[in-house]
Write a protein that holds these residues in place. Structure first.
Motif, PDB file in Angstrom:
ATOM      1  N   GLU A 115       0.823  -1.194   0.000  1.00  0.00           N
ATOM      2  CA  GLU A 115       0.000   0.000   0.000  1.00  0.00           C
ATOM      3  C   GLU A 115       0.860   1.247   0.000  1.00  0.00           C
ATOM      4  O   GLU A 115       1.778   1.363   0.820  1.00  0.00           O
ATOM      5  N   GLY A 116       0.528   2.183  -0.871  1.00  0.00           N
ATOM      6  CA  GLY A 116       1.227   3.462  -0.895  1.00  0.00           C
ATOM      7  C   GLY A 116       1.344   3.971  -2.318  1.00  0.00           C
ATOM      8  O   GLY A 116       0.874   3.328  -3.262  1.00  0.00           O
ATOM      9  N   ARG A 117       1.958   5.155  -2.451  1.00  0.00           N
ATOM     10  CA  ARG A 117       2.240   5.667  -3.801  1.00  0.00           C
ATOM     11  C   ARG A 117       3.307   4.791  -4.418  1.00  0.00           C
ATOM     12  O   ARG A 117       4.366   4.564  -3.803  1.00  0.00           O
ATOM     13  N   LEU A 122       8.653   1.916  -4.816  1.00  0.00           N
ATOM     14  CA  LEU A 122       9.572   1.264  -5.769  1.00  0.00           C
ATOM     15  C   LEU A 122      11.027   1.231  -5.302  1.00  0.00           C
ATOM     16  O   LEU A 122      11.710   0.222  -5.536  1.00  0.00           O
ATOM     17  N   PRO A 123      11.532   2.273  -4.621  1.00  0.00           N
ATOM     18  CA  PRO A 123      12.931   2.181  -4.179  1.00  0.00           C
ATOM     19  C   PRO A 123      13.185   0.974  -3.276  1.00  0.00           C
ATOM     20  O   PRO A 123      14.210   0.287  -3.422  1.00  0.00           O
ATOM     21  N   TYR A 148       7.286   5.164 -14.093  1.00  0.00           N
ATOM     22  CA  TYR A 148       7.093   3.717 -13.907  1.00  0.00           C
ATOM     23  C   TYR A 148       7.897   2.929 -14.938  1.00  0.00           C
ATOM     24  O   TYR A 148       8.485   1.890 -14.624  1.00  0.00           O
ATOM     25  N   LEU A 149       7.935   3.440 -16.165  1.00  0.00           N
ATOM     26  CA  LEU A 149       8.737   2.757 -17.189  1.00  0.00           C
ATOM     27  C   LEU A 149      10.211   2.762 -16.797  1.00  0.00           C
ATOM     28  O   LEU A 149      10.898   1.738 -16.942  1.00  0.00           O
TER      29      LEU A 149
END
Ligand code: SAH
Ligand code: DHB
Ligand code: MG
Length: 222
Positions: A115-117, A122-123, A148-149
């Motif tokens: 859950e989250g942005r 991603l890091p 995202y890419l």
């Protein structure tokens, strides 16, 4: 050619090739009952993601944009024993519905809903042993598609595949002067892919029960 015939053909394809499936059908029903928007991939698209995962013998899958977990369930079912899928969702209500749907499908051990942005999550994913991924499905907020890419390119193994949903937008993608943030996000994605030396990409237009749209398919390291 009208949206009615597109939907009728999707129904025909579903009746011919996609037998009723208790967990997937329940996921759509529970998502609708919880008030989630009806924007999951179509059944035929979900099965395409599943088949793509099998085609490349995917073991690790990353999804950006979970909603009720429908596409995640399709892809997770393609994984061999030991396979894992991580899916990122901003809205806690969506994540809660997804976790229930995933439990109903018996996939709680396989699918990790975070859950989250996505850009905040991603890091940490990059730092974990689960990367690199074999398949990344990008299907969240369209203005962030380029970011995202970039992450997907970093996190995908050579020969891995990246799929991006909703890249045609009823043809609006061709409008160079669009003020629609989603269209601009998709156009930036195409511009980035056009320059990208680390991946080969195409896009396919689709019609069906979700109307007129399309998706990008890219292979990394070519
Ligand atoms: N892949 C799903 C559909 C996803 S709909 C399926 O086919 O079943 C897009 C989802 O992305 C929504 O649930 C929305 O809440 C989520 N989302 C929007 N912005 C996001 C962000 N910044 N980070 C993570 N998820 C986001
Ligand atoms: C819509 C469809 C999608 O597949 C998505 O990811 C977001 C929105 C839509 O039809 O509005
Ligand atoms: Mg989508």
């Amino acid at each position: 050619m009208t949206p009615e015939i597109w939907s009728a053909v999707d129904e025909y394809i579903e009746q011919a090739l996609l037998p009723a499936d208790a967990a997937l059908d329940a996921a759509l029903q529970a998502s609708a009952a919880a008030g989630l928007p009806a924007i999951a991939v179509s059944p035929a698209q979900g099965k395409l993601l599943h088949l793509m995962a099998r085609m490349i013998a995917a073991r690790r899958v990353l999804e950006i944009g979970t909603l009720g977990g429908y596409s995640a369930i399709w892809m997770a079912r393609a994984l061999p024993p030991g396979g894992r899928l991580v899916t990122l969702e901003l809205d806690p209500r969506h994540a809660a519905v997804a976790r229930r749907n995933i439990a109903t499908a018996g996939l709680s051990e396989i699918i990790d809903v975070r859950e989250g942005r996505a850009l905040d999550l991603l890091p940490a994913i990059a730092a974990e042993a689960r990367a690199p991924f074999d398949l990344v499905f990008i299907d969240a907020d369209k203005p962030s598609n380029v970011e995202y890419l970039d992450w997907a390119l970093r996190l995908t193994r050579p020969g891995g595949v990246i799929v991006v949903d909703n890249v045609v937008r009823r043809g609006a993608v061709t409008d160079a002067h669009s003020s629609d943030a989603n269209v601009c996000g998709v156009r930036r994605l195409f511009e980035r892919l056009a320059r990208e030396r680390g991946a080969a990409a195409t896009a396919i237009q689709t019609v069906g029960r979700k109307g007129y749209d399309g998706f990008v398919v890219a292979i990394v390291g070519v």
